[in-house]
Structure formats: structure tokens, C-alpha cells
Design an enzyme around this catalytic site. Sequence first.
Site: not given
Length: 649
Positions: A51, A281-283
Site C-alpha cells: 500500500q 490507499k492501495d488500488k
Amino acid sequence: METVEMNSVSLKRPRSEDDVANADEIKRQKILEKSQAGNDSGQSIETVTEQPEDTKNEIIPNEESEEQEEEELEDSDDDGDPESFADMMKHGLTESDVGITKFVSSHKGFSGILKERYSDFVVHEIGKDGRVSHLDDFSVPVDDEVNFEDPSEETFTVLSDEDKQRLEELQLFKNKETSVAIEVIEDSKEKRTVIHQAVKSLFPGLETKTEDRDGKKYIIAYHAAGKKALANPRKHSWPKSRGSYCHFVLYKENKDTMDAINVLSKFLRVKPNIFSYMGTKDKRAITVQEIAVLRITAQRLAHLNKCLMNFKLGNFSYKNHPLKLGELQGNHFTVVLRNITGTDDQIEQAMHSLREIGFINYYGMQRFGTTAVPTYQIGRAILQNNWNEVMDLILKPRPGAEKGYLVKCREEWAKTKDPAAALKKLPVKRCVEGQLLRGLLKFGMKNIISAFGIIPRNNRLMYIHSYQSYVWNNMVSKRIEEYGLRAVPGDLILKGATAVHLEEGDVGNYTIHDVVMPLPGFDVIYPKHKIGEAYKEMLVADNLDINNMRHKIRDYSLSGAYRKIIIRPQNVNWEVVAYDDPKIPLFTTDLDKLEGKPLPVLPTDGKFRALKMEFSLPPSTYATMAIREVLKMDTSIKNQTQLNTTWLR
């Protein structure tokens, strides 16, 4: 020193991210066929995604820039490449390549898969007040004062269904039209004003103007973004009693935070910098976090829920302050590991160890990129002031998994060393390679430093922070090997923000959970035992002086930071469930609950078993490293390929 935020992490494959979507499913099947047909060892890929992180005081960059280093794998780009993805990933890194070699638990490891469904990985942000962000309310707050920007009831009825259909297609770029003309029946200034307001309110991203055509008045709707400067937040008609910032919860699926904000900016016709957040935040996950935006009404934001895919906005409130990077306690993770092989006893031992002891706070694999040229090597060359090496590492051909156009660009560069020729091979110029080539075109081959400076600062710093992380991982492995899981004289602990050496008489007052180790820099101290010398030896081997970490270019001077070597997750819970259908969701999300979707019905004796885990982590910690400790498995793409193929069969 406070550390940066880690957000979502997942073990995944570079195939379809949502197997509900037909196009993605077709692509997944194509890739699956290639990876199984073209690979002697029968391997496929499961990618690890870390992340993005957000800096507060630690000198690690946003991982939104790191994510660019982890290029997503596509199918063949019609190049007829005979290599399967698994074959290409044989050139990738393993954990041992970046110093990740130790475990702290004693249980026997087992296998399990966090597969390509991003819905198996959910992240909820934990605010500085300890509150976990949830999307559970779509309602818009009512003001004490009337806000003249908010649309009237007539706004929602003045447009015909046909007009709305055409405007929606224009807004979402579903046709080739560049504008939509709406004839004003019963023309009056008031009527035109209502139509202008209706288009802008119901179809954010569109701008309007009035035109005379053949003696009739028309309202022309068109896309403003990109054709003129984006609008600043309007300062008029904002009630004094209302806070200047609208805070809201952003629920997103398979999109990273910066992508989401860029989309919101485009549709609202504002600059992205009026948005603020505590962490990116991560994909490859479902994530829930708080966002703040300057002087945009909740009503305008709520309208976006009708036209945007993959994310929802809710829990609106007005406040007098924005959000700041790093102002969070961490993140709460809900993770599903499917098709686990461990016995009930193994799982219990693993999860109890995670809760009671924790895991080694390694920097995860995405920190170092996924191609045959690790990011830390580029960082090392920058610190060595070896700019020809920096250029070569970024642009030279490399084995392994890359997009087809990047392969062609690298081949052209190797053949001609001509920035213009290589740049022509890139349809996407915003990648690091394209930015460096543009810089070389502008400043010339003899001014690589300035050419490299064209790359955004966060992306440049990513490389040297990757090198710091590489050193830290290797040193913490040596520390665990040499002294085990106890505090020893010469270790470092933090007293406030200051690191001090642990003396013999104080050892009994501290545990391994208090021990920190430095990322190398000019403003840190090192342990007073064998590991302190190991730091110096490692940097000497890399032609660097640990006592001189200042660079002639200020941006690349490393001050250093401290990082705990063991992290003990909070709020650890787990459950083993049986299931038959690999595609069935194993828990409900915030959006599922809002939409009234029932809990999945699971068999009591299914063909497969899954481990559902929940835990909370502080900033700057990688959830993949917690999962690694549970499974005792290498989380690199290279290692995960074999496991994932077994699952597919």
C-alpha cells in the site's frame, strides 16, 4: 521520529480484478491460457501489492509514486511474445534478495491464497481519534442557512429524460460528441439559469454556455476539464455558519486514492490540491478512508454517486479544518486467505503467535519494484552520484514482465541512445521512463542530473528510500539472527523522539517490542554491538560512507529515521470457513450492508477452507509481512506463481 503510513496490501495476480466484468473475465481467461500453455513448469502469477505510504516525519515517500514502479502486467500487446508471464517473472525478486529472511514464530507454515479478487482484501482507515472509518450513511447534512449554490427542486425536473441521457453519455465520454445542445423552451433568463444549474449539479464535469442559433436560445453543455484552467472553489454563497471543508468517507474498489481524487476533481471541475487526506490507499483492495475538500457542498459530492463507478461517497459533515498526511493511527484490515492447507492446530498456533508476538516489521516487496532492476539499485546509484548508472538502470532493456511499449522503448534506447526516438515508442509519456527521456531531450545527455529532475520529486525520492529500506531489511535479519527476540545491551530504544542505547542495567526493563533500528542517514545513531558494524560494512561494500550521508543535491541527503523491528497487531480475530465456489464473497462490505445484501450462505462442509483474518496495524507497516508470518511463505511474485497455478487447477 514518527513513521509513515502503510495502507492496503494484497497477494494478487495480474489478471482480472473483478471477475464480474465481462471484458476483464475474457482478459483473465486469455492470460490464464497463455500462462498455462506456454510454461513448462505450469506456473502462473500472483502479484504482491503493498500500500502507498504517506510521510509525516519519516523520510519515506508516498507509495503512490512507488506504485508506478510496480508496473501492472498486461497481455501480449499483440507482440506475439512467446514467454508466459510466469516465465518472465523468473527474473523477478524474491524476499531473500531484499533481506527478508527471518520469522519470529515457531509454528509450521502452510499455504493459502489471497487470490485475484480485490474484494478479499479490505482496508478501513483508523483516524487519530481511534475511530475506524466506515461508509454507512448517504444522507446530506442540512444547513441552518440556505446555500445559494445548492440546486432547487426545479433543477431535478427541468431536463427531459432524453436530455439527461445525452448529457450522461457526454459526461462519461460514451460517444464522440464534444457538446450537447438543449433548446430553451419558453425562454427567459430565469429558465436559462435553472438549466445551467441543472446541468452543472446533475452532471459534474460539464460546463455550460448560452448560444443563439437560428433565432432560438440553446444551452450548450461541454467538457471544461483540459480545455481551460480548472476552476478554483467558489468563495461566494458559502454560509458563514458552515465549516469551510466538507469531510466525507470515500469507499473505493480497485482504485488508488490519487486516481480517485483526480476523477473527483475532473467531474467537479476543481484542482486536485483542494482535497486533503490522511493517507493514500492501495488500488488492489476495497478501501474506506476520510477525505476533506475545500468549499464543495455535500450535495454536489453526493450527486457523484449516481455517475461514478468503483467508489461511493458518504458520511458527509462540515468542519473548519482540512486533513493532514500522517494524522492517523493506522489501518484495520480484513483479509481472506483462500484454499488454506493448514490444520486447525497450525492455524491456531499461527494466529496466536501473530497476536502475542507479532511479526518482523520488514519493508514489503513492492518497496523494491517488480522488474529485474530493483528500485534500490537505482537509489544506490543516486547516492553514489553515478548518474550514468542511474540513466542506464532506468532505461536499459531488462528481462521480465513489462508492458510491450516499454520493451520497445528500451530496445530503441539501447540501439540508438536517442531520447527522441525512444520517446516515440511510448504512447504513455507520464511513466518514469518517458519523463527521463523528455528531460534528456530538453537538457541533453551531458546534463543527466537536470534531466532526472524532470521526474516528480516523490518518484525520485522513492529510489533512495528503497535503498534505505533494503539496508534496513538486511540489518534487521542480521539482528534477529545474532540476538534473537530479546533486548540486548547496545540495542536502540526511543525515549520520546530520541533514540538512546540500551545499557546492561536497563535490559530487564525492555522487550524486543521496544527495540528500534535506524534507516541510514546523517541524523541517526547506530547500535553499539555487531549490527552497528554491519551497517558500516554494508555501506562500504556499496561505495558509500555511513558517516557522510549528505548529498551535494539537497533532496538526496538522507537524514535517516528509526523503525520498530517487531510489530504486534491489535484487534486480531480470525475464523476458518468452508466454501465451494471460489468466486463467492466470504464477508459483506460497507456497501453491501448499505444496499441490504445478505450475508453469503456458506456450506458447513465445503470443498475448500478459507482463513478470515482481521487485524489493525500502525502506520508504516506492511500487511503482507503479517500474512507472511502466518503462512511462512515468500510473498514475492516470483514465488507466488507456483502456488497460484496449483489453485487454478
